[in-house]
Motif scaffolding. Structure first.
Motif, PDB file in Angstrom:
ATOM      1  N   SER A 180      15.243  -9.258 -12.764  1.00  0.00           N
ATOM      2  CA  SER A 180      15.768 -10.778 -12.525  1.00  0.00           C
ATOM      3  C   SER A 180      16.700 -10.476 -13.432  1.00  0.00           C
ATOM      4  N   VAL A 181      16.638  -9.918 -14.058  1.00  0.00           N
ATOM      5  CA  VAL A 181      17.686 -10.588 -14.944  1.00  0.00           C
ATOM      6  C   VAL A 181      19.596  -8.964 -14.275  1.00  0.00           C
ATOM      7  N   ILE A 182      18.989  -8.250 -13.494  1.00  0.00           N
ATOM      8  CA  ILE A 182      20.042  -8.061 -12.841  1.00  0.00           C
ATOM      9  C   ILE A 182      20.163  -7.862 -11.027  1.00  0.00           C
ATOM     10  N   ALA A 183      19.260  -8.473 -11.092  1.00  0.00           N
ATOM     11  CA  ALA A 183      19.073  -8.905  -9.393  1.00  0.00           C
ATOM     12  C   ALA A 183      20.367  -9.615  -9.206  1.00  0.00           C
ATOM     13  N   ASN A 184      20.916  -8.294  -7.534  1.00  0.00           N
ATOM     14  CA  ASN A 184      21.712  -8.240  -7.454  1.00  0.00           C
ATOM     15  C   ASN A 184      22.128  -9.980  -5.709  1.00  0.00           C
ATOM     16  N   LYS A 185      23.493 -10.026  -5.453  1.00  0.00           N
ATOM     17  CA  LYS A 185      22.799 -10.879  -4.218  1.00  0.00           C
ATOM     18  C   LYS A 185      22.137 -10.956  -3.447  1.00  0.00           C
ATOM     19  N   LYS A 186      22.356  -9.571  -3.180  1.00  0.00           N
ATOM     20  CA  LYS A 186      21.163  -9.057  -1.947  1.00  0.00           C
ATOM     21  C   LYS A 186      20.367  -7.804  -2.712  1.00  0.00           C
ATOM     22  N   THR A 187      19.418  -8.760  -2.342  1.00  0.00           N
ATOM     23  CA  THR A 187      18.027  -7.286  -2.844  1.00  0.00           C
ATOM     24  C   THR A 187      16.647  -7.444  -2.366  1.00  0.00           C
ATOM     25  N   HIS A 188      15.532  -5.803  -2.098  1.00  0.00           N
ATOM     26  CA  HIS A 188      14.817  -6.502  -2.340  1.00  0.00           C
ATOM     27  C   HIS A 188      13.784  -5.607  -3.119  1.00  0.00           C
ATOM     28  N   LEU A 189      12.546  -6.459  -3.264  1.00  0.00           N
ATOM     29  CA  LEU A 189      11.664  -5.371  -4.526  1.00  0.00           C
ATOM     30  C   LEU A 189       9.807  -5.680  -3.477  1.00  0.00           C
ATOM     31  N   GLN A 190       9.873  -6.929  -2.614  1.00  0.00           N
ATOM     32  CA  GLN A 190       8.118  -6.908  -2.148  1.00  0.00           C
ATOM     33  C   GLN A 190       8.334  -6.242  -1.511  1.00  0.00           C
ATOM     34  N   ASN A 191       6.495  -5.943  -1.844  1.00  0.00           N
ATOM     35  CA  ASN A 191       6.212  -4.245  -0.712  1.00  0.00           C
ATOM     36  C   ASN A 191       4.872  -5.841   0.112  1.00  0.00           C
ATOM     37  N   THR A 192       4.208  -5.158   0.862  1.00  0.00           N
ATOM     38  CA  THR A 192       3.078  -5.849   2.254  1.00  0.00           C
ATOM     39  C   THR A 192       2.097  -6.681   0.284  1.00  0.00           C
ATOM     40  N   GLY A 213       5.654  -2.349   5.433  1.00  0.00           N
ATOM     41  CA  GLY A 213       5.190  -1.137   5.771  1.00  0.00           C
ATOM     42  C   GLY A 213       3.641  -0.995   6.416  1.00  0.00           C
ATOM     43  N   ILE A 214       2.680  -0.979   5.198  1.00  0.00           N
ATOM     44  CA  ILE A 214       0.953  -0.724   5.249  1.00  0.00           C
ATOM     45  C   ILE A 214       0.531  -1.977   6.626  1.00  0.00           C
ATOM     46  N   GLY A 215       1.542  -3.331   6.032  1.00  0.00           N
ATOM     47  CA  GLY A 215       0.327  -4.041   6.451  1.00  0.00           C
ATOM     48  C   GLY A 215       0.834  -4.383   8.628  1.00  0.00           C
ATOM     49  N   LEU A 216       1.886  -4.267   8.481  1.00  0.00           N
ATOM     50  CA  LEU A 216       2.109  -3.632  10.001  1.00  0.00           C
ATOM     51  C   LEU A 216       1.484  -3.281  10.938  1.00  0.00           C
ATOM     52  N   TRP A 217       0.929  -1.912  10.086  1.00  0.00           N
ATOM     53  CA  TRP A 217      -0.355  -0.953  10.610  1.00  0.00           C
ATOM     54  C   TRP A 217      -1.535  -1.976  10.895  1.00  0.00           C
ATOM     55  N   GLY A 218      -1.979  -3.306   9.929  1.00  0.00           N
ATOM     56  CA  GLY A 218      -3.479  -3.443   9.592  1.00  0.00           C
ATOM     57  C   GLY A 218      -4.127  -3.856   8.911  1.00  0.00           C
ATOM     58  N   PHE A 219      -2.883  -3.317   8.191  1.00  0.00           N
ATOM     59  CA  PHE A 219      -3.453  -3.063   6.416  1.00  0.00           C
ATOM     60  C   PHE A 219      -3.271  -4.198   5.202  1.00  0.00           C
ATOM     61  N   ASP A 220      -4.364  -4.434   4.815  1.00  0.00           N
ATOM     62  CA  ASP A 220      -4.489  -5.472   3.566  1.00  0.00           C
ATOM     63  C   ASP A 220      -4.492  -5.133   2.711  1.00  0.00           C
TER      64      ASP A 220
END
Length: 360
Positions: A180-192, A213-220
């Motif tokens: 969070s200290v260095i997060a740029n204007k555009k970021t991505h960190l969350q996965n399913t 990724g894995i959530g699209l195939w129906g896995f939690d």
């Protein structure tokens, strides 16, 4: 071409669309970056990406340049980020196929110094995965050097969680604090997992994308499960090749690891570890046929496996056998018997197994 294989992976595109809609309810203002690496986790990257593109997914991620080129050559127009480390000999392909590049090491900026084609850069930050990425304290230097190279466009930075599937694990919070200290204007960190259990959100901004990724195939992947509405996209099926009656004391398969404790029917199924039904399921796995479960007995062979039917013959030659993916036999359950995760099962379904797409 005719489908002449007794084993096939049935890919339900309707369930894929359903899962996408479910995941979007968790995203809010965050856009989805569909992770379709490893042939879309074994589901067939081209058909999957084409389906997602029609559902307004505009950002994709793959592991290799070769995977990205395959998508481009089959009509995928959205942005494609190559998550894997870049190599100098592949740089021309990034420009030619309009691919986003992951900068994983400061030293690679020396390779990019004389780049003559525009390339979009996503800087990977290692906040605790200890895989690819620069250290958080190297971020400012990376930004400074990138700004001096005219052909490079700094898109943003990103990181990857190590234990976001464990609800309440403090390590994810520590990773977020570092990032969070260095997060740029555009970021991505969350996965399913990070999306479904609401962990890993930045307090000071909304990430641009979530890598799903894995959530699209129906896995939690969360422990415990957070989203019961996800549906399996792959159903792996095969056929009964033979049914025979054996006497008490008869052994089955290589190594004679299973011996009949009584007179019983057994069936041979036309699927083996060369198709993706892992050998670790020998004497542990269960399959479904004729509405019932049957136990895998003996060692799984390269092209076949055997199941115990019992004292009464309840299956016949040619009957369909479900290996995983039905409403009552999930890949997650099957994976647990083999002491692995469903990712390894679906990505391990070999290319000799045809994919059959359901698209109503």
């Amino acid at each position: 071409m005719y489908n002449l294989s007794p084993t096939k992976a049935i890919i339900n595109l309707n369930n894929l669309r359903h899962n996408l809609a479910v995941i979007r309810t968790h995203l809010g203002l965050i856009d989805i970056m569909a992770v379709v690496k490893a042939d879309a986790y074994g589901h067939g990257a081209i058909r999957i990406a084409q389906c997602l593109q029609k559902e307004s997914v505009q950002m994709f991620a793959v592991a290799t340049v070769a995977e990205a080129i395959k998508l481009r050559e089959n009509g995928i127009l959205g942005r494609i980020l190559v998550l894997g480390a870049p190599f100098p000999e592949f740089l021309m392909a990034y420009a030619q196929y309009d691919l986003d590049l992951t900068l994983h090491d400061l030293s690679f900026l020396e390779v990019l110094q004389n780049e003559k084609h525009p390339i979009r850069i996503h800087v990977k930050i290692d906040t605790g995965m200890t895989r690819l990425g620069i250290w958080p304290e190297q971020w400012e230097e990376a930004k400074r050097i990138i700004a001096t190279i005219p052909e490079l466009e700094l898109v943003g930075n990103w990181t990857h969680f190590a234990v976001s599937d464990r609800i309440g694990d403090r390590f994810t919070e520590e990773q977020v604090d570092l990032f969070s200290v260095i997060a740029n204007k555009k970021t991505h960190l969350q996965n399913t997992a990070g999306i479904l259990n609401q962990s890993g959100f930045l307090s000071n901004q909304i990430p641009t994308w979530a890598r799903i990724g894995i959530g699209l195939w129906g896995f939690d992947p969360c422990e415990p499960m957070q989203e019961p509405k996800l549906l399996p996209v792959m159903k792996l099926v095969s056929k009964i090749a033979q049914v025979k009656y054996i006497s008490r004391g008869t052994s089955v398969s290589y190594g004679r690891t299973w011996t009949a404790p009584y007179d019983t029917w057994v069936a041979t199924v036309a699927v083996g570890y060369a198709d993706g039904y892992i050998r670790h399921l020998s004497n542990k796995g269960w399959v479904e046929a004729s509405g019932r479960r049957y136990r895998v007995i003996g060692k799984i062979c390269m092209d076949m496996l055997m199941i115990e039917i019992g004292p009464t013959q309840t299956v016949a030659y040619g009957d369909e056998v479900v290996l995983w993916g039905s409403e009552t036999l999930s890949a997650t359950e099957v994976a647990s018997w083999g002491q692995t995760i469903p990712y390894t099962l679906v990505t391990g379904v070999s290319h000799r197994v045809p994919r059959e797409y359901l698209d109503e």
